[in-house]
Design a protein around this motif. Structure first.
Motif, PDB file in Angstrom:
ATOM      1  N   ALA A   1       6.337  -4.178   3.854  1.00 16.15           N
ATOM      2  CA  ALA A   1       5.014  -3.681   3.429  1.00 16.15           C
ATOM      3  C   ALA A   1       5.183  -2.209   2.592  1.00 16.15           C
ATOM      4  O   ALA A   1       4.555  -2.083   1.581  1.00 16.15           O
ATOM      5  N   LEU A   2       6.152  -1.440   3.337  1.00 15.83           N
ATOM      6  CA  LEU A   2       6.247  -0.039   2.412  1.00 15.83           C
ATOM      7  C   LEU A   2       6.916  -0.249   1.119  1.00 15.83           C
ATOM      8  O   LEU A   2       6.509   0.376   0.243  1.00 15.83           O
ATOM      9  N   ASN A   3       7.943  -1.214   0.965  1.00 14.71           N
ATOM     10  CA  ASN A   3       8.385  -1.459  -0.078  1.00 14.71           C
ATOM     11  C   ASN A   3       7.494  -1.740  -1.248  1.00 14.71           C
ATOM     12  O   ASN A   3       7.409  -1.791  -2.422  1.00 14.71           O
ATOM     13  N   ASP A   4       6.779  -2.935  -0.946  1.00 15.34           N
ATOM     14  CA  ASP A   4       5.694  -3.575  -1.795  1.00 15.34           C
ATOM     15  C   ASP A   4       4.648  -2.444  -2.232  1.00 15.34           C
ATOM     16  O   ASP A   4       4.298  -2.193  -3.275  1.00 15.34           O
ATOM     17  N   VAL A   5       4.299  -1.359  -1.267  1.00 15.69           N
ATOM     18  CA  VAL A   5       3.423  -0.536  -1.625  1.00 15.69           C
ATOM     19  C   VAL A   5       4.043   0.287  -2.581  1.00 15.69           C
ATOM     20  O   VAL A   5       3.363   1.009  -3.567  1.00 15.69           O
ATOM     21  N   GLN A   6       5.237   0.711  -2.282  1.00 15.82           N
ATOM     22  CA  GLN A   6       6.147   1.712  -3.319  1.00 15.82           C
ATOM     23  C   GLN A   6       6.220   1.236  -4.666  1.00 15.82           C
ATOM     24  O   GLN A   6       5.904   2.059  -5.409  1.00 15.82           O
ATOM     25  N   ARG A   7       6.364  -0.069  -4.836  1.00 13.84           N
ATOM     26  CA  ARG A   7       6.742  -0.693  -5.969  1.00 13.84           C
ATOM     27  C   ARG A   7       5.414  -0.637  -6.776  1.00 13.84           C
ATOM     28  O   ARG A   7       5.221  -0.210  -7.868  1.00 13.84           O
ATOM     29  N   TYR A   8       4.255  -1.147  -5.947  1.00 12.22           N
ATOM     30  CA  TYR A   8       3.030  -1.206  -6.496  1.00 12.22           C
ATOM     31  C   TYR A   8       2.303   0.154  -6.990  1.00 12.22           C
ATOM     32  O   TYR A   8       1.862   0.371  -7.985  1.00 12.22           O
ATOM     33  N   LEU A  42      -7.096  -8.440 -13.089  1.00 12.80           N
ATOM     34  CA  LEU A  42      -7.708  -8.460 -11.979  1.00 12.80           C
ATOM     35  C   LEU A  42      -7.929  -7.043 -11.472  1.00 12.80           C
ATOM     36  O   LEU A  42      -7.330  -6.034 -11.877  1.00 12.80           O
ATOM     37  N   ALA A  43      -9.133  -6.670 -10.749  1.00 16.42           N
ATOM     38  CA  ALA A  43      -9.413  -5.285 -10.303  1.00 16.42           C
ATOM     39  C   ALA A  43      -8.162  -4.844  -9.264  1.00 16.42           C
ATOM     40  O   ALA A  43      -7.738  -5.693  -8.308  1.00 16.42           O
ATOM     41  N   HIS A  44      -7.904  -3.778  -9.255  1.00 10.66           N
ATOM     42  CA  HIS A  44      -6.973  -3.269  -8.298  1.00 10.66           C
ATOM     43  C   HIS A  44      -7.367  -1.672  -7.691  1.00 10.66           C
ATOM     44  O   HIS A  44      -8.312  -0.989  -8.346  1.00 10.66           O
ATOM     45  N   LEU A  45      -6.560  -1.314  -6.845  1.00  9.98           N
ATOM     46  CA  LEU A  45      -6.863  -0.208  -6.094  1.00  9.98           C
ATOM     47  C   LEU A  45      -5.771   0.878  -6.480  1.00  9.98           C
ATOM     48  O   LEU A  45      -4.544   0.295  -5.815  1.00  9.98           O
ATOM     49  N   ASP A  46      -6.103   2.071  -6.899  1.00 13.60           N
ATOM     50  CA  ASP A  46      -4.781   3.098  -7.026  1.00 13.60           C
ATOM     51  C   ASP A  46      -5.256   3.972  -6.090  1.00 13.60           C
ATOM     52  O   ASP A  46      -6.153   4.933  -6.191  1.00 13.60           O
ATOM     53  N   CYS A  47      -4.537   4.095  -4.788  1.00 15.07           N
ATOM     54  CA  CYS A  47      -5.003   5.063  -3.599  1.00 15.07           C
ATOM     55  C   CYS A  47      -3.805   5.161  -2.888  1.00 15.07           C
ATOM     56  O   CYS A  47      -2.622   5.072  -3.125  1.00 15.07           O
ATOM     57  N   GLU A  48      -4.161   5.659  -1.566  1.00 10.18           N
ATOM     58  CA  GLU A  48      -3.213   6.272  -0.634  1.00 10.18           C
ATOM     59  C   GLU A  48      -2.575   4.682   0.421  1.00 10.18           C
ATOM     60  O   GLU A  48      -1.995   4.939   0.998  1.00 10.18           O
ATOM     61  N   GLN A  49      -3.487   3.774  -0.108  1.00  5.41           N
ATOM     62  CA  GLN A  49      -3.116   2.532   0.700  1.00  5.41           C
ATOM     63  C   GLN A  49      -3.207   2.482   2.311  1.00  5.41           C
ATOM     64  O   GLN A  49      -2.491   2.019   2.892  1.00  5.41           O
ATOM     65  N   CYS A  50      -4.238   3.393   2.597  1.00  4.89           N
ATOM     66  CA  CYS A  50      -4.171   3.763   4.085  1.00  4.89           C
ATOM     67  C   CYS A  50      -4.803   2.694   4.744  1.00  4.89           C
ATOM     68  O   CYS A  50      -4.755   2.510   5.983  1.00  4.89           O
ATOM     69  N   THR A  58       7.354  10.307   1.620  1.00  5.69           N
ATOM     70  CA  THR A  58       6.316  10.155   1.209  1.00  5.69           C
ATOM     71  C   THR A  58       5.298   9.589   1.968  1.00  5.69           C
ATOM     72  O   THR A  58       5.693   8.792   3.158  1.00  5.69           O
ATOM     73  N   LEU A  59       4.025   9.262   1.478  1.00  7.53           N
ATOM     74  CA  LEU A  59       3.016   8.280   2.282  1.00  7.53           C
ATOM     75  C   LEU A  59       3.659   6.838   2.402  1.00  7.53           C
ATOM     76  O   LEU A  59       3.344   6.029   3.242  1.00  7.53           O
ATOM     77  N   PHE A  60       4.568   6.336   1.455  1.00  5.04           N
ATOM     78  CA  PHE A  60       5.287   5.026   1.490  1.00  5.04           C
ATOM     79  C   PHE A  60       6.680   5.034   1.855  1.00  5.04           C
ATOM     80  O   PHE A  60       7.059   4.142   1.722  1.00  5.04           O
ATOM     81  N   THR A  61       7.107   6.073   2.432  1.00  4.69           N
ATOM     82  CA  THR A  61       8.705   6.018   2.750  1.00  4.69           C
ATOM     83  C   THR A  61       8.709   6.666   4.466  1.00  4.69           C
ATOM     84  O   THR A  61       8.061   7.240   4.711  1.00  4.69           O
ATOM     85  N   SER A  62       9.868   5.895   4.982  1.00  8.50           N
ATOM     86  CA  SER A  62       9.931   6.359   6.328  1.00  8.50           C
ATOM     87  C   SER A  62      11.358   6.626   6.544  1.00  8.50           C
ATOM     88  O   SER A  62      11.542   5.552   7.723  1.00  8.50           O
ATOM     89  N   GLY A  63      11.988   7.214   6.085  1.00  4.51           N
ATOM     90  CA  GLY A  63      13.676   7.006   6.431  1.00  4.51           C
ATOM     91  C   GLY A  63      14.261   5.529   6.380  1.00  4.51           C
ATOM     92  O   GLY A  63      13.769   4.802   5.485  1.00  4.51           O
ATOM     93  N   THR A  64      14.909   5.534   7.388  1.00  6.31           N
ATOM     94  CA  THR A  64      15.843   3.959   7.479  1.00  6.31           C
ATOM     95  C   THR A  64      14.615   2.853   7.742  1.00  6.31           C
ATOM     96  O   THR A  64      14.585   1.851   7.120  1.00  6.31           O
TER      97      THR A  64
END
Lengths: 438, 792, 169
Positions: free
Chosen positions: B771-778, B191-199, B758-764
């Motif tokens: 959402a952040l965990n999903d994106v981070q894994r992705y 399937l087509a996917h996006l490799d990006c900043e997920q903004c 990073t773009l996908f973490t935010s302290g505690t």
């Protein structure tokens, strides 16, 4: 190999060297080649532009814009380099005139490019050929290499202190790239989608520099014009339509071919005399006079001069000079479908009216063609085409809408009869083919 | 540009020459519809919706590409134009699915609005619509191809706006399609996917429901939500995010974050976190009842009354027995200014200690002191949109302050701003830079020394010293220069850089920090040596009325060092996780009474004797100050039964300690009565509130739990916080400048610890955001997405 | 020597590409012809072609794919050794283009954009190829064959099958 044809009514200017081996540079030189460019160097840019203006030459790509005027629009001073871009992306159905120029007289294109460069103060020209014309590209490449070998191209051409380079470029299959701004996009390595105008290429063109873009035939006419003089050239043609033009006559005629006729030559004579009349003695049904985008003419409408103005008055266009002749056996429903199928296939998709309009006209006509039409469909097709006209980003939308409108207006009864089951002509496209093709 | 005057629909309009007709009309209140036009992005003229009739022009013209000209006569709404627009809509609707009732964009769809206006209701076609299955391009981006009208906003947003270029246009004609950068055939799942900043900017820009949000899709309808504009709790930029909130059985759930009205300081922009990472608030792992440590060591749910009473009693005993100097207080970076102010006042006047600190992510003390006596030298975030030249030393805005990076890209793109980047790393913004200076590892100190005139430092600053000279000269030649400073620069280095900058008459400064109110935490005096407004503890000036101790307290590390020596009787932690952040051995707190305000069972909370379940920034009202010093309003959006604001909890604990609440929170003198709006009417808090007020014989309209009550005091006492109340309450940003005295000694210990987010973490919060965990894994835990670009 | 290490192209093609990028004011200009020449050598525009061309021109692979998908001569799946492209546009249609197409379908046993089992031929119905006055016409790879009749088509196909057809690229 395309066969050369000939007819006494022809006035051979641009086709003067056809069939004489002028692809060979020495032969070309022997036939007055590269004299015009030297004269251009000697006389200077103003003289070139004035001569071109005096010749009345109008763009041979189809729009008919006066060439001398186009060249004069390029600013004399420019921070960015200026370019000459030769449009050899010949793709309008019914058109194969540039094909024979590249084949028989490639150096005329080179020389014309140099002349345009001299006129606008450019040091670089590009000659863009459609991707399908690979064998012609090879001919052009060899001609350019030969010109470099002779020192005609490159540094200090003809001792003038002026440098001029030419790069040949191949397309890869896209009708839309024939539109000048899409051509620039393609040459810059992008999708062949047109640019917003203004700015016009003469001001901001290729790589952001002022650019003259001319059809290959227009460019190849320049050396002849400079040698014979602008006024002399203008005299050949009709009022405000200087010179001659290569007309490709195809379809149901006895002697199809590319003929060089004076501007203003009578269309009926071109079909019946020059091209030998309707094939197999059949009756004429219709003429598409200047490539597939031009509105169709009925037999009673073809007694008209082949120039930009007279054709305009006749409600159609001179276009790219590709005259397609339809005999009585042709189903206009089918012909209209095949025409719109082409534009649907070639729409770049950038703007909504063209992308969706061509698609829905094609879908509707396909259904009509397959026997599932209703009278409302004819009205819908007309509505769609009318709402594309003048509303699209570039002329492709008009190019698709105009012939469609021509067909449904002039052959409305045939469409309606067809829908009611009385099929005129002999359908030849099978359903499976159309679905499979596009 | 000089102004030109022209006429639209008979109305005379004046606008600067060169303004696009569509914009000029908009300013004059004449709306011209458009799908493809998007302010600030390149022009397309593709949708043909904005066609207008201009006198002397043969065809209808697109208003989005036509600059206004003197004497131009325009008709924007005639039967001819309406017909053209209607026809365009009819063409679009030929294939566009009419699934509006289930489409996420339904009710917020520009195609729907236009169809309503121009009435393209009847269908001309007998053919079936082209159907394609919806595609999931990433955890947060879904694409529904048939709905796409090919306006190319997403493609431009991603490329021009984000400098990511993850979306393209493929095929042509009616087969043309928006395509992500990982084609299906190269993807493991085909399937087509996006490799990006997920903004999610592509989703934001989409005028229809073609691009939808993984977080929001099929959840609710726009009209079923309350839309609350508040400030994002994540980074230090302070973007306005509009939270869509829906009532649930135990409060109010945030179902969507977006940038709906674009009225904020962030303009068009919102990043991944601002858009999706509100979901920590809905986490089932939230603590929703007070917990008190039992003699057996277990934590037990207790009533609020019991928890407050226990905490208050213990703290009072410890203070009285061992002195306030045996108590430590640690505040968070995501408190409101009012809460941070209250916390330090509580520490200093109720607990009697200056042992107060927070996780410092930038050295604002030095920043304020280095600019002492200067006026108009600090930059607002707004300046990053328009300054003609910008120097960034250190930092990586793309990852740490994405809104800043967005503005800088826009400034370069739209205003041809000159961007100078000096960094030890090849940060992404170098791609917009006029000059990028690659610094040697740890080269910031050497750079500032070099800029201060120490030529010998050059070779320690950068390998290419001639590039260094050129860079300095170019920067010095700028007349108006914005100097953005990363948290790598602290203390003497920071001071030298600012002193260098001050030699440029038009230079302004900003120091970038990591969290929503990191700046506010420093401004509000969550520091052992500084009172609010960088007033030294030893010389309290306006704060003398508080009669607080005048000896510097213990800083973050010293607090735990004291604990290790057995000298810390109590620790009061408000929404901070120092145990994890500073890698503190939990054993050091074994004899310390620990009170923690928390949302989650963090490493610090696990050690607490009393855990008070806290509301987060999306669940309260107040103000925050971004990295730049821009003060903004925070409004309550979500709600969760069983949690309370830090403000209320501090007051309640102080009350149980026997403190004079009217002295702590000077309520009753305030300007704004609070009837429960800033707390949770839904969860019965208004009632609780009323009960407490009545029990204490207090004026029921004004309450000490109303954080606004303390704003008057902040405004009155805190240097630099002489704010405009109306500006704040109306949701507008205002820039505040610190007004510190210059430093007596610069020998402060450097306690700045960048968050490393990073773009996908935010302290505690990031840890509890699905959402952040999903994106981070992705995105494969890439700390920094360096998207390769075209060399144009 | 190519500027790209481990080029997937033949040394001649790699050298040609090295030179091609130097001809233009902006090297991206080489993209469209480069894709076509790469296809001539590899048979189609494979992922490896996309990768190398992106590298040569400092483009994203996405950029290359955006462009490649625009042009109808470029393909991302292999065609036959000889790609038979029959024009059915108006001028050819009027002179039997569809008959030629049908004949090819029948003769080769394949349809539009299909490849014969032995991978020698593939068939495509194409838009106007600029041979209107010599219609009906077709191209086998880049070579034009015009004034076609079914008999002539048989001869042409037989010549190619025997490996004796022109194949100038």
């Amino acid at each position: 190999m395309p066969t050369l044809v000939s007819h006494p009514d022809e006035v051979k200017v641009i086709s003067r060297r056809f069939g004489q081996g002028a692809a060979d540079i020495d032969k070309y030189i022997e036939l007055d080649g590269y004299k015009a460019v030297q004269k251009a160097i000697a006389e200077g840019p103003d003289w070139i532009i004035n001569t071109m203006k005096a010749s009345g030459l109008r763009g041979r790509g189809g729009a008919g814009f006066p060439t001398g005027m186009k060249w004069s629009f390029v600013p004399k001073q420019s921070e960015k380099p200026k370019y000459v871009l030769v449009n050899g992306d010949e793709s309008e159905p019914g058109t194969c005139k540039d094909h024979v120029i590249f084949l028989h007289d490639p150096h005329a294109v080179i020389e014309g490019t140099m002349i345009a460069g001299l006129a606008i103060g450019s040091k670089m020209g590009f000659i863009y050929l459609r991707g399908e014309y690979r064998y012609l590209l090879k001919i052009m490449e060899k001609a350019v290499a030969d010109a470099y070998a002779k020192g005609f191209l490159g540094k200090n051409i003809f001792g003038s202190g002026i440098d001029f380079d030419i790069v040949t470029q191949s397309g890869a299959g896209a009708y839309e790239v024939g539109e000048e701004s899409a051509l620039m996009e393609s040459l810059e390595g992008k999708r062949g989608v047109p640019r917003i105008k203004p700015p016009f290429p003469a001001v901001v063109g290729l790589y952001g520099g002022p650019t003259v873009i001319n059809n290959a035939e227009t460019i190849a006419s320049a050396p002849h014009i400079l040698l014979m003089g602008g006024e002399e050239y203008a005299k050949i043609g009709s009022e405000r339509n200087g010179g001659t033009r290569l007309f490709g006559i195809s379809g149901h005629v006895e002697r199809p071919g590319v003929y060089e006729l004076p501007m203003g030559y009578n269309l009926k004579k071109a079909i019946y005399d020059v091209a030998g009349g309707i094939k197999d003695g059949k009756k004429l049904k219709a003429v598409v006079p200047g490539g597939s985008s031009c509105p169709v003419l009925l037999p009673e409408e073809i007694d008209v001069g082949l120039d930009f103005d007279q054709m305009g008055k006749a409600g159609t266009m001179l276009g790219s000079g590709g005259i397609v002749v339809l005999d009585e056996t042709v189903s206009i429903v089918e012909f209209a479908l095949r025409t719109i199928a082409f534009y649907q296939h070639e729409s770049c998709g950038w703007c909504i009216p063209c992308r969706e309009g061509t698609d829905w006209i094609k879908k509707t006509l396909t259904r009509v063609y397959n026997g599932g039409g209703s009278k409302k469909d004819v009205a819908n097709v007309q509505y769609l085409a009318e709402n594309m006209m003048g509303r699209t980003f570039c002329p492709l939308g008009d190019a698709a809408a105009m012939p469609t409108l021509g067909f449904v207006k002039k052959f409305r009864k045939e469409f309606e009869d067809y829908i009611e089951g009385h099929k005129a002509g002999t359908p030849i496209i099978t359903v499976e083919q159309l679905v499979g093709a596009h | 540009m000089p102004d030109v005057t022209f006429t639209v629909d008979g109305k005379q309009i004046t606008a600067p020459a060169g303004t696009l007709l569509i914009e000029a009309c908009k300013s004059a209140g004449i709306e011209i519809p458009a799908f493809c036009y998007y302010p600030g992005l390149s022009l397309q003229a593709a949708c043909r919706m904005c066609v207008v009739r201009i006198e002397k022009m043969p065809k209808l013209q697109t208003a989005c590409t036509t600059p206004v000209a003197e004497g131009m006569v325009v008709s924007s709404e005639t039967p001819e134009i309406a017909q053209a627009r209607k026809a365009t809509l009819q063409l679009l609707l030929g294939n566009h699915p009419l699934d509006c009732p289930v489409c996420d964009a339904g009710g917020e769809c520009e195609l729907q609005d236009m169809t309503f206006k121009y009435g393209a209701g009847e269908s001309l076609y007998a053919e079936a619509k082209n159907h394609r299955e919806e595609q999931q391009w990433s955890p947060v981006v879904y694409f529904d191809r048939p709905r796409c009208i090919l306006c190319y906003r997403c493609v431009r947003m991603c490329g021009e706006g984000m400098d990511v270029f993850a979306l393209g246009i493929q095929n042509r004609g009616s087969s043309a399609v928006i395509a992500p950068n990982i084609p299906a055939h190269q993807s493991p799942d085909h399937l087509a996917h996006l490799d990006c900043e997920q903004c999610g900017m592509c989703i934001d820009a989409c005028p229809v429901g073609a691009l939808t949000s993984g977080a929001y899709r099929y959840k609710t309808r726009p009209w079923e939500m309350n839309h609350v504009a508040t400030i994002c709790t994540h980074c230090g930029d302070g973007c306005k995010t509009t939270l869509g909130v829906r009532s649930t059985s135990d409060g109010a759930e945030i179902v969507r974050g977006d940038n709906r009205d674009k009225s904020g300081i962030n303009g068009d922009f919102l990043c991944n976190k601002g858009r999706y990472a509100f979901d920590f608030a809905n986490s089932p792992e939230r603590i929703t009842a007070p917990l008190v440590r039992q003699p057996d060591g277990s934590l037990k749910e207790v009533s609020w009354e019991e928890a407050f009473a226990h905490a208050g009693k213990k703290l009072r005993e410890l203070r009285d027995a061992k002195g306030g100097s045996s108590i430590g207080v640690i505040g968070g970076n995501r408190l409101t200014n009012e809460e941070a102010y209250l916390l330090q006042k509580f520490a200093r006047t109720v607990l009697g200690t200056n042992n107060i600190d927070h996780h410092r992510t930038a050295d604002y003390v030095t920043f304020a002191q280095a600019l002492a006596g200067q006026q108009g030298r600090t930059a607002s975030w707004r300046d990053t949109q328009s300054y003609p030249a910008v120097l960034i030393v250190g930092g990586d805005p793309t990852n740490q302050a994405p809104g800043t990076a967005w503005n800088l890209r826009a400034d370069v793109r739209l205003n041809k701003a000159r961007l100078y980047v000096a960094n030890t790393d090849e940060i992404k913004l170098r791609r917009q830079a006029k000059a990028f200076l690659q610094l040697a590892p740890f080269g910031y100190g050497a750079l500032t020394a070099y800029l201060a005139g120490d030529a010998a430092s050059a070779s320690n600053a950068a390998t290419n010293t001639s590039a260094l000279d050129t860079f300095r000269d170019a920067v010095k030649a700028e007349e108006k220069l914005l100097i953005l400073i990363g948290s790598e620069l602290r203390g003497a280095d920071l001071k030298r850089l600012i002193e260098f900058g001050l030699t440029i008459p038009g230079a302004k400064f900003a120091l970038l920090s990591d969290y929503a109110n990191s700046r506010g935490a420093a401004d509000m005096g969550l520091l052992p040596d500084m009172l609010p407004g960088y007033v030294p503890v030893s010389n309290p000036g306006p704060f003398a009325e508080h009669n607080a101790p005048t000896k510097n307290g213990l800083n973050m590390l010293e607090i735990f060092e004291a604990a290790g020596r057995g000298e810390l009787s109590a620790l009061y932690v408000v929404n901070s996780n120092p145990i994890s952040r500073y890698n503190v051995d939990p054993a050091v707190l074994k004899d310390t009474f620990v009170v923690v305000h928390e949302m989650f069972m963090t490493e610090t909370a696990q050690l607490a004797d009393v855990i008070l379940p806290a509301a987060n920034l999306y669940e309260k009202g107040g103000s925050v100050t971004n990295s730049y010093g821009d003060l903004q309003l925070v409004q309550k959006a979500g709600d969760r039964a069983g949690v309370r604001t830090d403000f209320e909890m501090i007051v309640r604990v102080a009350d149980k300690m026997g403190a004079d609440i009217k002295a702590l929170v000077p309520f009753g003198k305030g300007l704004r009565a609070d009837m429960g709006q800033s707390r949770g009417a839904q969860s019965g808090e208004a009632d609780r509130h009323a009960v407490w007020l009545t029990a204490n014989n207090l004026e029921p309209k004004l309450s000490p739990f109303d954080s606004w009550a303390i704003l008057d005091e902040i405004q009155r006492l805190v240097p630099g916080y002489n704010l405009l109340r109306l500006q704040l309450l109306s949701g507008n940003d205002q820039h505040l400048e610190p007004a510190a005295a210059s430093a007596a000694s610069a020998n402060r210990r450097d306690l700045v610890l960048p968050s490393g987010d990073t773009l996908f973490t935010s302290g505690t919060l990031g840890r509890f955001s699905p959402a952040l965990n999903d994106v981070q894994r992705y995105q494969g835990n890439e700390p920094l997405i360096q998207i390769h670009t075209a060399a144009e | 020597m190519s500027t790209i290490t481990n080029s997937i192209f033949s040394p001649e093609t790699a050298a040609r590409f090295d030179r091609l990028v130097t001809l233009y004011p902006v090297k991206r200009s080489a993209l469209v012809p480069m894709l076509l020449y790469a296809q001539d050598e590899v048979g189609y525009v494979s992922d490896a072609v996309v990768t190398e061309i992106a590298e040569r021109l400092d483009l994203l692979e996405l950029d290359v794919r955006n462009v490649l998908s625009y042009y109808s001569m470029l393909r991302t799946k292999p065609a036959g050794k000889y790609n038979v492209q029959v024009c059915t546009n108006i001028s050819c249609m009027l002179r039997g283009g569809y008959e030629i197409l049908d004949h090819c379908k029948h003769k080769l046993g394949i349809g539009h954009k299909e490849v014969t089992a032995d991978k020698v031929f593939s068939l495509e119905e194409v838009e106007c190829i600029g041979a209107c006055c010599w219609a009906p016409a077709m191209q086998v790879n880049y070579d034009f064959h015009d004034n076609l009749t079914t008999v002539k088509v048989d001869e042409i196909l037989a010549t190619y099958r025997a490996g004796q057809g022109k194949d100038v690229k």
